[in-house]
Design an enzyme around this catalytic site. Sequence first.
Site, mmCIF file in Angstrom:
data_model
loop_
_atom_site.group_PDB
_atom_site.id
_atom_site.type_symbol
_atom_site.label_atom_id
_atom_site.label_comp_id
_atom_site.label_asym_id
_atom_site.label_seq_id
_atom_site.Cartn_x
_atom_site.Cartn_y
_atom_site.Cartn_z
ATOM 1 N N LEU A 33 -2.315 3.204 5.672
ATOM 2 C CA LEU A 33 -0.902 2.849 5.870
ATOM 3 C C LEU A 33 -0.725 1.398 6.291
ATOM 4 O O LEU A 33 -1.507 0.851 7.058
ATOM 5 C CB LEU A 33 -0.287 3.771 6.934
ATOM 6 C CG LEU A 33 -0.396 5.269 6.631
ATOM 7 C CD1 LEU A 33 0.313 6.072 7.714
ATOM 8 C CD2 LEU A 33 0.154 5.621 5.258
ATOM 9 N N HIS A 34 0.329 0.795 5.758
ATOM 10 C CA HIS A 34 0.697 -0.575 6.119
ATOM 11 C C HIS A 34 2.216 -0.606 6.334
ATOM 12 O O HIS A 34 2.878 0.440 6.229
ATOM 13 C CB HIS A 34 0.241 -1.561 5.045
ATOM 14 C CG HIS A 34 0.634 -1.156 3.650
ATOM 15 N ND1 HIS A 34 1.942 -1.131 3.231
ATOM 16 C CD2 HIS A 34 -0.106 -0.724 2.595
ATOM 17 C CE1 HIS A 34 2.002 -0.737 1.970
ATOM 18 N NE2 HIS A 34 0.772 -0.465 1.560
ATOM 19 N N GLY A 36 4.578 -1.440 4.520
ATOM 20 C CA GLY A 36 5.351 -0.874 3.411
ATOM 21 C C GLY A 36 5.579 0.623 3.629
ATOM 22 O O GLY A 36 6.708 1.114 3.510
ATOM 23 N N HIS A 37 4.516 1.341 3.978
ATOM 24 C CA HIS A 37 4.668 2.782 4.241
ATOM 25 C C HIS A 37 5.588 3.008 5.445
ATOM 26 O O HIS A 37 6.404 3.921 5.444
ATOM 27 C CB HIS A 37 3.311 3.419 4.576
ATOM 28 C CG HIS A 37 2.325 3.391 3.474
ATOM 29 N ND1 HIS A 37 1.234 2.555 3.463
ATOM 30 C CD2 HIS A 37 2.248 4.104 2.321
ATOM 31 C CE1 HIS A 37 0.530 2.766 2.373
ATOM 32 N NE2 HIS A 37 1.120 3.688 1.652
ATOM 33 N N GLY A 147 8.741 4.242 -2.581
ATOM 34 C CA GLY A 147 8.921 2.798 -2.631
ATOM 35 C C GLY A 147 9.289 2.320 -4.032
ATOM 36 O O GLY A 147 8.771 2.838 -5.029
ATOM 37 N N GLU A 148 10.160 1.312 -4.096
ATOM 38 C CA GLU A 148 10.525 0.722 -5.393
ATOM 39 C C GLU A 148 9.376 -0.075 -5.991
ATOM 40 O O GLU A 148 9.405 -0.427 -7.158
ATOM 41 C CB GLU A 148 11.744 -0.193 -5.231
ATOM 42 C CG GLU A 148 13.039 0.580 -5.245
ATOM 43 C CD GLU A 148 14.245 -0.267 -4.939
ATOM 44 O OE1 GLU A 148 14.096 -1.443 -4.542
ATOM 45 O OE2 GLU A 148 15.350 0.260 -5.064
ATOM 46 N N ARG A 187 -4.083 -1.889 -2.165
ATOM 47 C CA ARG A 187 -5.011 -2.598 -3.064
ATOM 48 C C ARG A 187 -5.225 -4.043 -2.624
ATOM 49 O O ARG A 187 -6.207 -4.666 -3.039
ATOM 50 C CB ARG A 187 -4.510 -2.576 -4.497
ATOM 51 C CG ARG A 187 -4.891 -1.315 -5.202
ATOM 52 C CD ARG A 187 -3.693 -0.536 -5.604
ATOM 53 N NE ARG A 187 -4.056 0.803 -6.022
ATOM 54 C CZ ARG A 187 -3.261 1.848 -5.852
ATOM 55 N NH1 ARG A 187 -2.116 1.720 -5.219
ATOM 56 N NH2 ARG A 187 -3.634 3.037 -6.260
#
Length: 281
Positions: A33-34, A36-37, A147-148, A187
């Site tokens: 997780l980062h 963004g999550h 997420g988009e 990634r």
Amino acid sequence: MIQANDKDALRVVMRGYRSNSETTAFVPTLGNLHDGHLSLVRKAREVADRVVVSIFINPTQFDKAEDLAAYPRTLENDLKLLKQEKIDLVFLPEADEMYPEGSAARVEVDGISDILEGDSRPGHFSGVATIVAKLFNLVQPDVSVFGEKDFQQLMLIRRMVDDLDFGIEIIAAPTAREESGLAMSSRNNYLNEQQRNAIAPKLYAELTAIHKSIQAGVRDYLKLQKEVTEVLNQQGFTTDYIEIRNASDLSVAQENDKELVILASAWLGKARLIDNLRVSL
Ligand code: PAF
């Protein structure tokens, strides 16, 4: 935060929420997780009484090019972050819990699964649709947040939810970016420092350049795609595709289309980066 390692434990907790008439927002993840999550988790928190997150490295959506074994596993840190976000329940199944011996059913979403990412990664979207359908059946959320950044995945999930009558509201959360513009992604961990700081942000910069050209009236989309592919390849990427598409169905963009999406996928070292940018005319 409750931790459920198997389906029965998950079902017990979900039954409890439902019997209290509490709504649930669900965020499926592959872990690692980062921010963004976490932005998806925060969105989930805004829209429902309970927030459920799954962490499951789904083997059926990986192909040869992206090695399942190499996918970063950071469970301890993931759990710490989710606790800080005060989520209610994390579901952490093992592979044989989700795909017991003899499992044979798959979910296929025709058309959208075969183009762009699907063309580059055969079978990927069948793996995604299958695991998301299974997780939806187990969690039975009211809402699920995606997420988009994974624009095509988001469209695939919406199609599946509509076609199979899941009755779940799908909410799209904007792509979280590093200060450099680079879209946050697990990634990115495959990049070395120089690639991450000096080269990878150029992918988004080039999407922004295409956006600007289209806004300025350029309509030769094939030429734009070709030019940007060349620029990226000269900068160290191996571009998989740069495509300007109709944002409603991902068909090849026509001159009169008003809602577009520029989609990009490019290898940089060991990382296959994807990104996209919407254009409204
Ligand atoms: O976007 C992802 O992280 C995965 O494809 C998902 C939706 C969790 C399914 O495994």
